[in-house]
Design an enzyme around this catalytic site. Structure first.
Site, short mmCIF file in Angstrom:
data_model
loop_
_atom_site.label_atom_id
_atom_site.label_comp_id
_atom_site.label_asym_id
_atom_site.label_seq_id
_atom_site.Cartn_x
_atom_site.Cartn_y
_atom_site.Cartn_z
N ARG A 228 2.39 11.52 -8.97
CA ARG A 228 2.08 12.95 -8.95
C ARG A 228 1.76 13.42 -10.38
NH1 ARG A 228 1.27 12.36 -4.25
NH2 ARG A 228 2.33 13.40 -2.51
N HIS A 276 -7.32 11.35 -6.82
CA HIS A 276 -6.18 11.23 -5.88
C HIS A 276 -6.60 10.36 -4.68
CE1 HIS A 276 -2.23 13.30 -4.57
NE2 HIS A 276 -2.36 12.15 -3.91
P1 NAP Z 1 9.92 6.00 -1.54
O1 NAP Z 1 9.88 4.85 -0.60
O2 NAP Z 1 10.72 7.20 -1.18
O3 NAP Z 1 10.41 5.43 -2.95
C1 NAP Z 1 10.81 6.25 -4.01
C2 NAP Z 1 11.42 5.38 -5.08
O4 NAP Z 1 11.67 6.19 -6.24
C3 NAP Z 1 12.78 4.78 -4.67
O5 NAP Z 1 12.92 3.49 -5.20
C4 NAP Z 1 13.77 5.74 -5.33
O6 NAP Z 1 15.01 5.15 -5.66
C5 NAP Z 1 13.03 6.07 -6.61
N1 NAP Z 1 13.52 7.31 -7.20
C6 NAP Z 1 13.52 8.54 -6.65
N2 NAP Z 1 14.06 9.44 -7.50
C7 NAP Z 1 14.43 8.74 -8.59
C8 NAP Z 1 15.05 9.08 -9.80
N3 NAP Z 1 15.44 10.34 -10.07
N4 NAP Z 1 15.29 8.10 -10.71
C9 NAP Z 1 14.93 6.84 -10.43
N5 NAP Z 1 14.32 6.43 -9.30
C10 NAP Z 1 14.08 7.39 -8.40
O7 NAP Z 1 8.45 6.52 -1.83
P2 NAP Z 1 7.06 5.75 -1.67
O8 NAP Z 1 6.63 5.73 -0.28
O9 NAP Z 1 7.16 4.45 -2.40
O10 NAP Z 1 6.09 6.75 -2.46
C11 NAP Z 1 6.32 7.10 -3.80
C12 NAP Z 1 5.43 8.26 -4.21
O11 NAP Z 1 4.07 7.83 -4.33
C13 NAP Z 1 5.34 9.40 -3.20
O12 NAP Z 1 6.45 10.28 -3.30
C14 NAP Z 1 4.05 10.09 -3.60
O13 NAP Z 1 4.30 11.10 -4.55
C15 NAP Z 1 3.24 8.98 -4.27
N6 NAP Z 1 2.03 8.65 -3.50
C16 NAP Z 1 0.81 8.81 -4.10
C17 NAP Z 1 -0.34 8.49 -3.39
C18 NAP Z 1 -1.70 8.64 -4.04
O14 NAP Z 1 -2.71 8.52 -3.36
N7 NAP Z 1 -1.78 8.82 -5.33
C19 NAP Z 1 -0.26 8.00 -2.09
C20 NAP Z 1 1.00 7.85 -1.51
C21 NAP Z 1 2.14 8.19 -2.23
P3 NAP Z 1 16.00 4.58 -4.50
O15 NAP Z 1 15.37 3.26 -4.07
O16 NAP Z 1 17.27 4.39 -5.19
O17 NAP Z 1 16.00 5.62 -3.40
C1 GLV Z 2 -0.42 11.08 -0.99
O1 GLV Z 2 -0.46 11.42 -2.14
C2 GLV Z 2 0.79 10.94 -0.22
O2 GLV Z 2 1.86 11.36 -0.69
O3 GLV Z 2 0.71 10.36 0.89
#
Ligand code: NAP
Ligand code: GLV
Length: 313
Positions: A228, A276
């Protein structure tokens, strides 16, 4: 079963058709202002306050994205946007992990194999072999070891590069050096050559990509932000690029999207910009996952991907 659907972004007609196909027994309708008729489930992206406010009939709200920061921000701005005591369920992977790995691997290898520098040499018609980056110290650090970060870390490790990962709670992933919590953040950052951000945006992670963070990385480090825009202090990145602390960056997300005309990032040659698009929401995969979870909830079975609202992800 009645399902409410809303997205301001993409073609609702195609989503409605796919949802009706996947859930033939359901009555799926696009929400229109004033619609207060009963519903069992809502599938939304950035819903207007009036859509879900005060509803007590819903069994779950599905967020059409992996990140829930936008919907949680709406709830903070206009309390009641999310009905209380109704689980909020996010997308998990649905084809995003593979896309994210392709994107990050491209950026990592482009820096490691010095393609940008070869492009400059080519522009000058110069035939000159550059020293390779030493592989053993080309450490890639992945902030966030969730669904996306874990897959990305594993794929990068498969190229034989040293990979570290950082999460909130302790994780064990074969072949990845893992670090957890603020007490281990400095050790995680120390000497990282490429920093990849895949954290959710929460109050705790806001501005995490700042001058203090950059100061701990290896010299001439590379930044890849695919999470983000609000994670990045933009002025600190521009300063770090000017001093050479950060050699270059690939950015997919921005504080303001679309990135405004005239923003200094547009004219900074060391920043690569994408709109994005590193991991798009794929309709077929997303509909299949949501339909599977609706089926499970209807049978009173547990589902994964329920957001911890207090934690923010
Ligand atoms: P997720 O499965 O919820 O994983 C989040 C990770 O971040 C977990 O390992 C969590 O730790 C860690 N985390 C959260 N808060 C933290 C903190 N304060 N300190 C340290 N680690 C922390 O999420 P995901 O599905 O992988 O997605 C991650 C992010 O990618 C989304 O929230 C979104 O913003 C972004 N995204 C971007 C796109 C794009 O097109 N650019 C697309 C999809 C997603 P724990 O393992 O301990 O819970
Ligand atoms: C895209 O940024 C998502 O969070 O799926």
């Amino acid at each position: 079963m009645k399902i409410l659907f809303y997205t301001p972004q993409s073609d609702a007609t195609a989503w409605l058709a796919d949802l009706r196909c996947a859930l033939p027994e359901a009555d799926v309708r696009e929400w229109q202002p004033g619609d207060r008729a009963p519903a069992d489930f809502a599938i939304v992206w950035r819903p207007p306050h009036d859509m879900l406010a005060g509803r007590s009939d819903l069994r779950a709200v599905f967020n059409l994205g992996a990140g829930v920061d936008a919907i949680l921000a709406l709830e903070r701005e206009q309390p009641g946007t999310l009905p209380s005591n109704v689980p909020l369920v996010r997308l998990e992977d649905t084809g995003m992990a593979e896309q994210m790995a392709e994107y990050v691997v491209h950026a990592v290898l482009r820096y490691m194999r010095r393609f940008d520098e070869y492009a400059l040499l080519q522009a000058e018609h110069r035939w000159h072999v550059l020293d390779p980056h030493p592989r053993e110290s080309f450490t890639v650090g992945v902030l966030g070891l969730g669904v996306l970060g874990t897959h990305v870390a594993r794929v990068i490790a498969s190229f034989g590069l040293p990979v570290r990962g950082y999460s909130r709670s302790a994780r064990h992933i074969d072949g990845i050096a893992t670090y957890a919590g603020p007490a281990q953040l400095d050790a995680f950052l120390d000497g990282v050559k490429v920093l990849v951000n895949l954290l959710p945006h929460t109050p705790e992670t806001h501005d995490v990509l700042n001058a203090g963070t950059f100061a701990k990385l290896a010299d001439h480090a590379y930044l890849i932000n695919v999470a983000r825009g609000a994670h990045l202090v933009e002025r600190d990145l521009l300063d770090a690029l000017h001093t050479g602390r950060i050699a270059a960056a690939t950015l997919d997300v921005f504080r303001e999207e679309p990135l405004p005309a005239g923003h200094p990032f547009w004219s900074e040659p060391r920043i690569t910009i994408t709109p994005h698009s590193s991991a798009l929401t794929l309709r077929a995969e997303s509909v299949a996952q949501i339909a599977q979870k609706i089926g499970a909830l209807t049978r009173n079975e547990p589902v994964t991907g329920i957001v911890d609202i207090a934690r923010g992800y």
